[in-house]
Motif scaffolding. Structure first.
Motif, PDB file in Angstrom:
ATOM      1  N   PHE A  46       0.810  -1.217   0.000  1.00 32.26           N
ATOM      2  CA  PHE A  46       0.000   0.000   0.000  1.00 32.26           C
ATOM      3  C   PHE A  46       0.835   1.255   0.000  1.00 32.26           C
ATOM      4  CE2 PHE A  46      -0.176   1.816   4.195  1.00 32.26           C
ATOM      5  CZ  PHE A  46      -0.277   0.806   5.133  1.00 32.26           C
ATOM      6  N   ALA A  47       2.035   1.224   0.552  1.00 25.04           N
ATOM      7  CA  ALA A  47       2.892   2.408   0.494  1.00 25.04           C
ATOM      8  C   ALA A  47       3.380   2.661  -0.928  1.00 25.04           C
ATOM      9  CB  ALA A  47       4.078   2.247   1.436  1.00 25.04           C
ATOM     10  N   SER A  48       3.780   1.599  -1.620  1.00 26.24           N
ATOM     11  CA  SER A  48       4.250   1.787  -2.998  1.00 26.24           C
ATOM     12  C   SER A  48       3.103   2.160  -3.927  1.00 26.24           C
ATOM     13  CB  SER A  48       4.981   0.547  -3.501  1.00 26.24           C
ATOM     14  OG  SER A  48       4.130  -0.567  -3.508  1.00 26.24           O
ATOM     15  N   PHE A  49       1.892   1.638  -3.655  1.00 25.13           N
ATOM     16  CA  PHE A  49       0.750   2.032  -4.480  1.00 25.13           C
ATOM     17  C   PHE A  49       0.464   3.519  -4.337  1.00 25.13           C
ATOM     18  CE2 PHE A  49      -3.730   3.122  -4.704  1.00 25.13           C
ATOM     19  CZ  PHE A  49      -3.985   2.845  -6.031  1.00 25.13           C
ATOM     20  N   VAL A  50       0.422   3.996  -3.095  1.00 26.63           N
ATOM     21  CA  VAL A  50       0.114   5.419  -2.869  1.00 26.63           C
ATOM     22  C   VAL A  50       1.197   6.302  -3.480  1.00 26.63           C
ATOM     23  CG1 VAL A  50      -0.140   7.178  -1.080  1.00 26.63           C
ATOM     24  CG2 VAL A  50      -1.328   5.003  -0.855  1.00 26.63           C
ATOM     25  N   GLU A  51       2.456   5.935  -3.291  1.00 26.89           N
ATOM     26  CA  GLU A  51       3.542   6.723  -3.870  1.00 26.89           C
ATOM     27  C   GLU A  51       3.461   6.724  -5.398  1.00 26.89           C
ATOM     28  OE1 GLU A  51       8.410   7.080  -3.828  1.00 26.89           O
ATOM     29  OE2 GLU A  51       7.459   5.359  -2.895  1.00 26.89           O
ATOM     30  N   VAL A 102      -1.931  -2.319 -11.910  1.00 25.29           N
ATOM     31  CA  VAL A 102      -1.747  -3.743 -11.605  1.00 25.29           C
ATOM     32  C   VAL A 102      -2.147  -4.070 -10.164  1.00 25.29           C
ATOM     33  CG1 VAL A 102      -0.015  -5.570 -11.361  1.00 25.29           C
ATOM     34  CG2 VAL A 102      -0.090  -4.198 -13.445  1.00 25.29           C
ATOM     35  N   PRO A 103      -1.714  -3.312  -9.148  1.00 26.59           N
ATOM     36  CA  PRO A 103      -2.128  -3.660  -7.782  1.00 26.59           C
ATOM     37  C   PRO A 103      -3.635  -3.556  -7.541  1.00 26.59           C
ATOM     38  CG  PRO A 103      -0.248  -2.198  -7.710  1.00 26.59           C
ATOM     39  CD  PRO A 103      -0.712  -2.248  -9.132  1.00 26.59           C
ATOM     40  N   ILE A 104      -4.318  -2.745  -8.311  1.00 25.00           N
ATOM     41  CA  ILE A 104      -5.771  -2.641  -8.146  1.00 25.00           C
ATOM     42  C   ILE A 104      -6.422  -4.005  -8.372  1.00 25.00           C
ATOM     43  CG2 ILE A 104      -7.871  -1.649  -9.155  1.00 25.00           C
ATOM     44  CD1 ILE A 104      -6.245   0.926  -9.607  1.00 25.00           C
ATOM     45  N   PHE A 105      -5.884  -4.773  -9.310  1.00 20.36           N
ATOM     46  CA  PHE A 105      -6.447  -6.087  -9.615  1.00 20.36           C
ATOM     47  C   PHE A 105      -5.810  -7.209  -8.800  1.00 20.36           C
ATOM     48  CE2 PHE A 105      -6.978  -3.523 -13.480  1.00 20.36           C
ATOM     49  CZ  PHE A 105      -8.358  -3.527 -13.540  1.00 20.36           C
ATOM     50  N   THR A 106      -4.523  -7.088  -8.479  1.00 25.15           N
ATOM     51  CA  THR A 106      -3.840  -8.177  -7.776  1.00 25.15           C
ATOM     52  C   THR A 106      -3.923  -8.050  -6.259  1.00 25.15           C
ATOM     53  OG1 THR A 106      -1.714  -7.021  -7.862  1.00 25.15           O
ATOM     54  CG2 THR A 106      -2.207  -8.541  -9.669  1.00 25.15           C
ATOM     55  N   VAL A 122      -4.678  -1.893  -1.721  1.00 19.65           N
ATOM     56  CA  VAL A 122      -4.965  -0.628  -2.406  1.00 19.65           C
ATOM     57  C   VAL A 122      -6.073   0.115  -1.670  1.00 19.65           C
ATOM     58  CG1 VAL A 122      -5.903   0.361  -4.535  1.00 19.65           C
ATOM     59  CG2 VAL A 122      -4.140  -1.400  -4.653  1.00 19.65           C
ATOM     60  N   GLY A 123      -7.076  -0.621  -1.217  1.00 12.72           N
ATOM     61  CA  GLY A 123      -8.168  -0.004  -0.455  1.00 12.72           C
ATOM     62  C   GLY A 123      -7.680   0.646   0.824  1.00 12.72           C
TER      63      GLY A 123
END
Length: 182
Positions: A105-110, A155-159, A164-165
């Motif tokens: 989640f940190a890498s997704f937000v960044e 990609v993280p949204i699906f995996t 991500v939420g």
């Protein structure tokens, strides 16, 4: 250096490539590799904390963050409130026992914020092409970077939708705080 000492099979089989490299190359002194990795990690985190606290400080000074974050320690000229807030954020990240969730989640937000920044850059290049820019690169570079960042966001949204939420919830929780203090 890893490729000259370790075979591709050994690289793939190793849980810690630096340790395997050290065992092969340094023998009885291989204990020094994890020590150097720890020192390097500590240095990177230390630099990140000081840089982040200064970013928060400048944001507060320019009115983008709460005014409290613009306070400095008189003796050392350090933004103490920002360091305290970063410490609290760090402690909140320790609430999860799964480091991979934290990384996700940190890498997704960044990646999401970097993608939005590059999208803004591309938008301004399209809407205001004649505007003075101190640095201007070939348009293919930011477009390629935007596409790669978009992949890192999509990609993280699906995996990993749960991670991500959580990341989006943390960001959304900051919106009322921004309007409350700014």
């Amino acid at each position: 250096a890893y490729f000259t000492v370790l075979s591709p099979t050994e690289l793939l089989a190793s849980n810690a490539v630096a340790v395997s490299f050290g065992q092969r190359l340094l023998g009885s002194m291989s204990w020094i590799m994890p020590l150097f990795v720890a020192c390097s990690t500590f240095g990177a985190v230390n630099g990140g904390i000081f840089a982040s606290s200064r970013l928060f400080f400048v944001g507060a000074r320019n009115g983008h963050m709460p005014k409290l974050m613009a306070f400095l320690n008189i003796t050392h000229l350090t933004p103490v409130p920002c360091l305290v807030i970063l410490g609290l954020i760090t402690l909140s990240m320790l609430t999860t026992s799964n480091v991979f969730v934290l990384i996700n989640f940190a890498s997704f937000v960044e990646s999401a914020f970097i993608t939005m920044s590059v999208a803004g850059l591309l938008y301004l290049r399209w809407k205001e092409p004649n505007r003075h820019r101190p640095i201007k690169v070939n348009i293919l570079l930011p477009v390629t970077f935007f596409v790669l960042c978009s992949v890192l966001v999509c990609v993280p949204i699906f995996t990993q939708p749960k991670d991500v939420g959580f990341g989006l919830a943390i960001v959304a929780a900051g919106i009322p705080v921004y309007f409350l203090f700014c």
